[in-house]
Design an enzyme around this catalytic site. Structure first.
Site, PDB file in Angstrom:
ATOM      1  N   HIS A  29      45.992  94.819  69.244  1.00  0.00           N
ATOM      2  CA  HIS A  29      46.883  94.476  68.135  1.00  0.00           C
ATOM      3  C   HIS A  29      46.618  95.288  66.871  1.00  0.00           C
ATOM      4  O   HIS A  29      47.363  95.181  65.899  1.00  0.00           O
ATOM      5  CB  HIS A  29      46.833  92.970  67.838  1.00  0.00           C
ATOM      6  N   GLN A  69      38.771  99.470  64.507  1.00  0.00           N
ATOM      7  CA  GLN A  69      39.546 100.186  63.485  1.00  0.00           C
ATOM      8  C   GLN A  69      39.604 101.693  63.736  1.00  0.00           C
ATOM      9  O   GLN A  69      40.377 102.398  63.079  1.00  0.00           O
ATOM     10  CB  GLN A  69      38.964  99.928  62.094  1.00  0.00           C
ATOM     11  N   GLY A 120      38.747  92.433  70.489  1.00  0.00           N
ATOM     12  CA  GLY A 120      37.526  93.031  69.969  1.00  0.00           C
ATOM     13  C   GLY A 120      36.351  92.080  69.924  1.00  0.00           C
ATOM     14  O   GLY A 120      35.207  92.480  70.153  1.00  0.00           O
ATOM     15  N   THR A 121      36.598  90.811  69.636  1.00  0.00           N
ATOM     16  CA  THR A 121      35.501  89.840  69.544  1.00  0.00           C
ATOM     17  C   THR A 121      34.819  89.646  70.885  1.00  0.00           C
ATOM     18  O   THR A 121      33.592  89.706  70.988  1.00  0.00           O
ATOM     19  CB  THR A 121      36.020  88.492  69.002  1.00  0.00           C
ATOM     20  N   CYS A 140      39.421  87.950  59.560  1.00  0.00           N
ATOM     21  CA  CYS A 140      38.607  86.999  60.308  1.00  0.00           C
ATOM     22  C   CYS A 140      37.696  86.180  59.413  1.00  0.00           C
ATOM     23  O   CYS A 140      37.140  85.171  59.841  1.00  0.00           O
ATOM     24  CB  CYS A 140      37.772  87.750  61.351  1.00  0.00           C
ATOM     25  N   SER A 188      40.773  96.860  70.359  1.00  0.00           N
ATOM     26  CA  SER A 188      41.692  95.728  70.391  1.00  0.00           C
ATOM     27  C   SER A 188      43.128  96.216  70.273  1.00  0.00           C
ATOM     28  O   SER A 188      43.441  97.055  69.424  1.00  0.00           O
ATOM     29  CB  SER A 188      41.369  94.766  69.245  1.00  0.00           C
ATOM     30  N   ASN A 209      35.886  98.040  58.600  1.00  0.00           N
ATOM     31  CA  ASN A 209      37.196  97.395  58.531  1.00  0.00           C
ATOM     32  C   ASN A 209      37.654  97.081  57.113  1.00  0.00           C
ATOM     33  O   ASN A 209      38.835  96.809  56.886  1.00  0.00           O
ATOM     34  CB  ASN A 209      37.184  96.100  59.355  1.00  0.00           C
TER      35      ASN A 209
END
Length: 383
Positions: free
Chosen positions: A202, A180, A70-71, A324, A200, A150
């Site tokens: 994971h 999310q 995602g980043t 994070c 993302s 999130n």
């Protein structure tokens, strides 16, 4: 028994990935950019994965870029997804409660001399389309508002936001962080005015280190990583074949059970809230119509970090906010500051997040442990 209630941070990889790993180690590990038959077969697998991942949000498989998560996806869309105007400084819009991977991009744009408006959520915890559209200007290059917050689980109408932005300025690019929301909250990306959407693996029982950036055909996307020209030149670097195939397999499994699993998580969330409802002064920050997997609470008089450590002694794992940002020193969550929550309350916020494997029995155990911790320590730990 371990009770894992931090699924918004990361999820347990699906057991359905095990056969994929065996096949990858044995024979399907070839570089998909090579020319011999096994490598061509690997490239075909990636093509099928694009179709699977795009299908979950009704996107065009041709507009899929595989990323490391995602980043990277958010950074690529925000920093390389707008139309520059030479040396002219431009205007950008985001929300005041974005994930750091989005928020820090806009801080960097400000440092570079651009201007940024940060939209605050209303009392319902959401960013409203008209509030965003009000700030759009002739020189607004890009807007980014997250799909699901999130920390609180508030679900934003990102399709409505995109439509409102485009009505004001058709040339403004629109991105949504879907980390999310992807798979959990329905989205018709192809039928919306969104230009970019990022996800993302994971967060959906895939593996860390894999993500996806969806983009529209006419979006002004430029490469963020340069090199060998993979991903149509938009993301150089040898593709993480196993991670991508694992992501697609996890999404296949999730989408096949989505209605059932989403209902199950929503029921667990309601069940846990009911078990905690007799706790005096408990504050609930998750909207009633929020994402099914996130519950955000505070217990005045008890620091969230203290409660986290008391629960971890019983092998019950929760969080105090975004993983994070967990190692950054801060005076409460920026998300809750944006919501106007007093500083003494923000220090007590915790997040419990669910997955389809969680059970009612686990909710009962967690509720009892929370009450025990509060009975023993609440009121003694203020600041």
């Amino acid at each position: 028994m371990e009770i894992y209630l931090d699924n918004a941070a990361t999820t347990k990889p699906s057991k359905a990935l095990l056969p994929l790993f065996s096949a990858h180690v044995e024979s399907e590990w070839k570089n998909p950019s090579a020319m011999y038959p096994p490598a061509v077969a690997a490239e075909r697998q990636l093509r099928a994965a694009r179709e699977t991942l795009a299908g979950a949000v009704h996107a065009d498989p041709a507009g899929v870029v595989f990323t490391s998560g995602g980043t990277e996806g958010a950074n690529t869309a925000i920093l390389r997804g707008y139309r520059a105007a030479g040396e002219k400084k431009l205007h950008f819009i985001t929300s005041a409660y974005e994930h750091p991977c989005v928020y820090e991009c806009f801080r960097a744009l400000e440092t570079a001399g651009h201007s940024v408006d940060y939209i605050r959520p209303r009392a319902d915890g959401k960013i409203h389309p008209e509030d965003v559209a009000e700030k759009v200007r002739e020189d607004t290059a890009l807007v980014s508002v997250m799909h699901v917050n999130n920390e609180t689980g508030a679900v934003n109408d990102i399709a409505g936001i995109a439509a409102a932005v485009k009505a004001k300025n058709p040339g403004t690019a629109v991105h949504a962080d879907g980390v999310q929301g992807y798979g959990k909250c329905p989205l018709d990306f192809g039928g919306s005015a969104l230009d970019y959407y990022t996800a993302s693996a994971h967060k959906l029982h895939g593996l860390k280190g894999t993500g996806v950036l969806f983009y529209k055909k006419n979006a002004p996307l430029k490469p963020y990583l340069l090199g060998g020209g993979q991903e149509k030149g938009l993301r150089s670097g040898t593709e993480n074949t196993f991670g991508i195939l694992a992501f697609a397999r996890a999404v296949e499994e999730y989408m096949a059970h989505r209605e059932e699993w989403v209902a199950h998580m929503a029921a667990l969330k309601a069940y846990l809230l009911d078990k905690l409802s007799d706790i005096p002064d408990m504050r609930i920050f998750s909207p009633a119509d929020g994402a099914p997997h996130i519950l955000n609470l505070a217990f005045p008089g008890m620091r969230g970090e203290v409660l986290l450590h008391l629960l971890e002694q019983k092998k019950i794992y929760i969080s105090t906010g975004s993983a994070c940002s967990s190692h950054k020193k801060r005076a409460g969550s920026r998300v809750h500051q944006a919501l106007g929550v007093p500083a003494d309350i923000t220090q007590g916020v915790v997040r419990l997040s669910f997955c389809p494997e969680n059970t009612e029995e686990e909710m009962e155990t967690a509720a009892a442990a929370i009450k025990e911790a509060l009975a023993g320590f609440r009121g003694f730990i203020r600041r």
